[in-house]
Every structure is written in C-alpha cells, then in structure tokens.
Design an enzyme around this catalytic site. Structure first.
Site, PDB file in Angstrom:
ATOM      1  N   LYS A 136      -2.524 -16.989  -8.600  1.00 19.32           N
ATOM      2  CA  LYS A 136      -1.178 -17.176  -9.164  1.00 19.32           C
ATOM      3  C   LYS A 136      -0.990 -18.546  -9.806  1.00 19.32           C
ATOM      4  O   LYS A 136      -0.111 -18.730 -10.631  1.00 19.32           O
ATOM      5  CB  LYS A 136      -0.107 -16.965  -8.084  1.00 19.32           C
ATOM      6  CG  LYS A 136       0.076 -15.499  -7.736  1.00 19.32           C
ATOM      7  CD  LYS A 136       1.367 -15.256  -6.987  1.00 19.32           C
ATOM      8  CE  LYS A 136       1.548 -13.767  -6.722  1.00 19.32           C
ATOM      9  NZ  LYS A 136       2.667 -13.478  -5.845  1.00 19.32           N
ATOM     10  N   LYS A 217      -6.757  -3.736  -9.424  1.00 21.04           N
ATOM     11  CA  LYS A 217      -5.804  -3.139  -8.496  1.00 21.04           C
ATOM     12  C   LYS A 217      -4.538  -2.714  -9.248  1.00 21.04           C
ATOM     13  O   LYS A 217      -4.109  -3.414 -10.156  1.00 21.04           O
ATOM     14  CB  LYS A 217      -5.432  -4.216  -7.465  1.00 21.04           C
ATOM     15  CG  LYS A 217      -4.951  -3.711  -6.155  1.00 21.04           C
ATOM     16  CD  LYS A 217      -4.587  -4.867  -5.246  1.00 21.04           C
ATOM     17  CE  LYS A 217      -3.270  -5.483  -5.619  1.00 21.04           C
ATOM     18  NZ  LYS A 217      -2.608  -6.249  -4.565  1.00 21.04           N
ATOM     19  N   LYS A 220       2.315  -4.388  -9.930  1.00 17.26           N
ATOM     20  CA  LYS A 220       3.589  -4.325 -10.645  1.00 17.26           C
ATOM     21  C   LYS A 220       3.693  -5.392 -11.723  1.00 17.26           C
ATOM     22  O   LYS A 220       4.575  -5.323 -12.566  1.00 17.26           O
ATOM     23  CB  LYS A 220       4.761  -4.420  -9.671  1.00 17.26           C
ATOM     24  CG  LYS A 220       4.809  -5.672  -8.860  1.00 17.26           C
ATOM     25  CD  LYS A 220       5.901  -5.550  -7.815  1.00 17.26           C
ATOM     26  CE  LYS A 220       5.562  -6.337  -6.582  1.00 17.26           C
ATOM     27  NZ  LYS A 220       6.125  -5.784  -5.381  1.00 17.26           N
TER      28      LYS A 220
HETATM   29  P1  AMP Z   1       3.068  -6.352  -3.268  1.00 19.10           P
HETATM   30  O1  AMP Z   1       3.460  -5.298  -4.240  1.00 19.10           O
HETATM   31  O2  AMP Z   1       1.886  -7.123  -3.765  1.00 19.10           O
HETATM   32  O3  AMP Z   1       4.198  -7.177  -2.777  1.00 19.10           O
HETATM   33  O4  AMP Z   1       2.521  -5.578  -1.992  1.00 19.10           O
HETATM   34  C1  AMP Z   1       3.301  -4.865  -1.072  1.00 19.10           C
HETATM   35  C2  AMP Z   1       2.363  -4.088  -0.152  1.00 19.10           C
HETATM   36  O5  AMP Z   1       1.686  -3.071  -0.893  1.00 19.10           O
HETATM   37  C3  AMP Z   1       1.268  -4.938   0.486  1.00 19.10           C
HETATM   38  O6  AMP Z   1       1.021  -4.519   1.799  1.00 19.10           O
HETATM   39  C4  AMP Z   1       0.076  -4.688  -0.389  1.00 19.10           C
HETATM   40  O7  AMP Z   1      -1.130  -4.865   0.287  1.00 19.10           O
HETATM   41  C5  AMP Z   1       0.274  -3.242  -0.802  1.00 19.10           C
HETATM   42  N1  AMP Z   1      -0.291  -2.988  -2.123  1.00 19.10           N
HETATM   43  C6  AMP Z   1       0.064  -3.573  -3.301  1.00 19.10           C
HETATM   44  N2  AMP Z   1      -0.664  -3.086  -4.324  1.00 19.10           N
HETATM   45  C7  AMP Z   1      -1.523  -2.178  -3.792  1.00 19.10           C
HETATM   46  C8  AMP Z   1      -2.540  -1.323  -4.332  1.00 19.10           C
HETATM   47  N3  AMP Z   1      -2.814  -1.281  -5.638  1.00 19.10           N
HETATM   48  N4  AMP Z   1      -3.204  -0.519  -3.485  1.00 19.10           N
HETATM   49  C9  AMP Z   1      -2.920  -0.527  -2.185  1.00 19.10           C
HETATM   50  N5  AMP Z   1      -1.987  -1.284  -1.591  1.00 19.10           N
HETATM   51  C10 AMP Z   1      -1.286  -2.119  -2.382  1.00 19.10           C
END
Ligand code: AMP
Ligand code: TRP
Length: 351
Positions: A136, A217, A220
């Site tokens: 980041k 991955k 968002k």
């Molecule tokens: P974030 O969107 O990065 O705040 O992540 C929120 C939760 O979703 C966390 O536990 C991440 O590990 C999980 N997560 C985010 N993106 C993915 C993805 N592409 N595949 C699996 N888990 C995800």
C-alpha cells in the site's frame, strides 16, 4: 524489570505476575471487515461464509472495522454509508444478531486504547515487514502513520475480546502472526495478559482470484469492474463478467491451478457455491466447452446472490439495523472493559 539485551536494545524481563486467564468453555471467535464499499465474491467465500458456519457452535463477535478504513482518506458521508451497507450485508449473508455480536469498531473505545498500548510493545522493524503495508505504501517516500500501525490496531481488535480463533482469508496470515507475537511478548514481559489467538483459514475457496487476471486476487480496489463480482451486482453484470472471464485455449473443464488458473478459479467458485466436488464438476462437464460451463456458473452465482440482495434491501434502511448495532456495541463493550482493565493493571497504567 527493564534492562539492556545482548544487542544493546532495551528489553523487559518477565515479571512474577501469574494470574491465569479463564479459558472459555465455548471458543470465542472474532473477525472484522473494512467498510470500504463493494464487497465481492472473494470476501463472501473467503471470509463471510466461515463467519456464518461458526455461529452455531461458537461465541462469535463480528465487527465493521471503520477505524481501519480511515488509514486511507475517506469522505465522511461515504464512510457512514459504507458502514451501514456492510452491517446490513453481514445480516443479509446470514449473520444472526441473536447468535453473534455485530458491532461497529469506533463505537467501542477500547480498540483505540489497546491499540496504543500494543503500539508501545511493537517495533518499527516488524511493522515495516508487513507485506500489506509494503504494497500500500510502495514507491512513497513517506507513508501515512495509520497505514503503518494498521496491524497493531487489528491485533488490538482481536486481543480485546480474549479471542481464541480468527477466521480470515489467508492474505491475513502475517497480521495474525504479528498479533500472536505481540500477545506472547506482553505475556512474557508482564505476566499472562492475553490469550494467544489462532488464525482459522478456510482452505477450499479461501482465495478467489480476479476474473480478468487469475494470477491476481479478486480485489475491490481493482479499477476493472469485470475483475470481480460484487455481492450487489445485478444479474446482467454477473453474466457479463463471467462470460468474459479469462480462461485458456485448451477448452477442457479440468482443474489445474498452476497451468489453468482461470478455469480453475471459476470451478472453485462453482464448487464452493454448489457444494459439488471438483471431481464431480469435471465429470459433469466432460466433452463440454468453457461456454457451457460459464453459462451454468452464471446461473449458480445469480441464484446464490439473489436472496442476499433481497435481505439486504429489507434491512438496510430499517430501524432494526440501528438497534442491532447499538445493542452489539453494548455487548462488545461489556466484554472489552474488563479485558482492558486487566491490561492496564499489568502495565501499571492509571491509579
Ligand atoms: P478486505 O476486502 O481486504 O477488507 O478483506 C475482507 C476479508 O475478505 C478478509 O478476511 C480477506 O482475507 C477476505 N478476502 C478479501 N479478498 C479475498 C479474495 N479474493 N479471496 C478470498 N478472501 C478474500
Ligand atoms: N485487516 C483485515 C482485512 O484487511 C480486517 C480486520 C481488521 C480484521 N481487524 C480485524 C480481521 C480483526 C480479523 C480480525 O481483511
């Protein structure tokens, strides 16, 4: 007791305080998601689905981590909207506020307090090794301090509730390890203060890849909206994104994550949403092409998201949502206050 270690650095030696922390009869689970808008299939399959399964046999606490969100600039009105969107989505996917505590992080002051105390037990070296921080802040000469301290706030979230297990996607492994290191360090220097929590990683479907580029991955923050399926996407967007998803030229529906990452990712999504094994999917699509498989997957995803979207629309602007969050904050605070008192006592803070 404080003295210099072999490297000349100040270190604290173990004190004699030995009060035991009571073990929970039922495992305590804590997890959080940032209210940054646009939750996608990766969040749902990687994280939220686990949250729901855990509710029946555990003592679960789920949090909208709004203070993590302000580590990057936020428009106040948009943030408020995203907090309520995420809270409604938690309920829409199946978090039951009668079984679990659902609350907003900034409504429980202990997170910020414990975060500072833990900051004073952390080292800049270990925080600068965090890959999420590195990615980041890449290229920037100076990065926001909040971004740097983000993992310490996450550790505070977890340790504030004497958490046993933390269900997360495996991109969070390093943050969980840091949490364990901080808890152990404090326990070793101040006497038993924290339960050392464990990460609970979902294997199957734990990592959902981007649909336009299966080597990345699903995220968002990706500028291409066809890289992901958002939980609020209408049926035609779901269809468009899946039909144009990157695959390969072999055109055989076979799972091979290393050599066929695109179709393997789609098969993985199909498998976790339907409960069908990868082997069964391969068998039922023998002799069929990617077009047929994708069409089926479009239906599966649309049918899985429709009830979630319906429930979301019911709850999002209801008084019930506000009541749930106020009640959740009260229940969370009631757990946090005595833990924080214990920590302050160990550190010698206050009277
Ligand atoms: P974030 O969107 O990065 O705040 O992540 C929120 C939760 O979703 C966390 O536990 C991440 O590990 C999980 N997560 C985010 N993106 C993915 C993805 N592409 N595949 C699996 N888990 C995800
Ligand atoms: N850092 C996590 C993420 O990006 C979100 C988070 C904040 C979290 N605090 C937490 C997850 C506590 C689990 C437990 O996904």
């Amino acid at each position: 007791m404080i003295s210099r270690g072999p490297d000349g650095r100040f270190v604290e030696r173990k004190t004699t305080m030995t009060t035991k922390i009571k073990k929970h009869d039922i495992p305590r689970i804590f997890s959080g998601i940032q209210p940054s808008g646009d939750l996608h299939l990766g969040n749902y399959l990687g994280a939220m689905r686990q949250f729901i399964e855990l509710q029946d046999n555990n003592d679960c606490i789920y949090c909208v981590v709004d203070m993590h969100a302000i580590t990057v600039p936020q428009d106040p009105e948009a943030l408020k909207k995203h907090i309520l969107d995420l809270a409604a989505l938690y309920i829409a996917v199946g978090i039951d506020p009668k079984k679990s505590i659902l609350f907003v992080q900034s409504m429980v002051p202990g997170h910020a307090e414990l975060s500072w105390i833990l900051t004073c037990s952390s080292y800049t070296g270990e925080l600068s090794r965090m890959t999420q921080f590195k990615s980041k802040s890449r290229g920037e000469e100076s990065a926001p301090t909040g971004l740097f301290c983000y993992p310490v706030l996450m550790a505070a979230d977890i340790l504030l509730y004497d958490t046993d297990q933390v269900p997360v996607g495996n991109d969070q492994t390093q943050h969980i390890e840091l949490t364990r290191d901080l808890a152990t360090r404090v326990n070793n220097t101040k006497g038993e203060t924290f339960i050392v929590p464990e990460g609970r990683y979902l294997k199957e479907g734990a990592r959902i890849m981007a649909l336009d580029d299966p080597t990345k991955k699903m995220s968002k923050s990706d500028p291409n909206i066809h890289s992901r399926i958002s939980l609020m996407d209408p049926p035609n967007k779901i269809k468009k994104t899946i039909m144009r998803a990157t695959t390969d030229s072999e055109a055989i529906v076979r799972f091979d994550a290393a050599n066929k990452p695109g179709i393997s990712n789609l098969m993985n999504i199909y498998s976790v949403l339907t409960g069908e094994s990868i082997a069964d999917i391969e068998t039922s699509f023998t002799g069929k092409g990617y077009g047929d498989f994708k069409k089926e997957l479009v239906g599966v995803v649309q049918e899985s998201l429709a009830p979630i979207q319906e429930r979301f629309n019911d709850i999002r602007y209801s008084d019930e949502l506000i009541t749930v969050l106020k009640d959740g904050a009260e229940r969370a605070n009631a757990i946090a206050v005595p833990v924080l008192a214990r920590v302050k006592e160990r550190f010698g803070l206050g009277l």
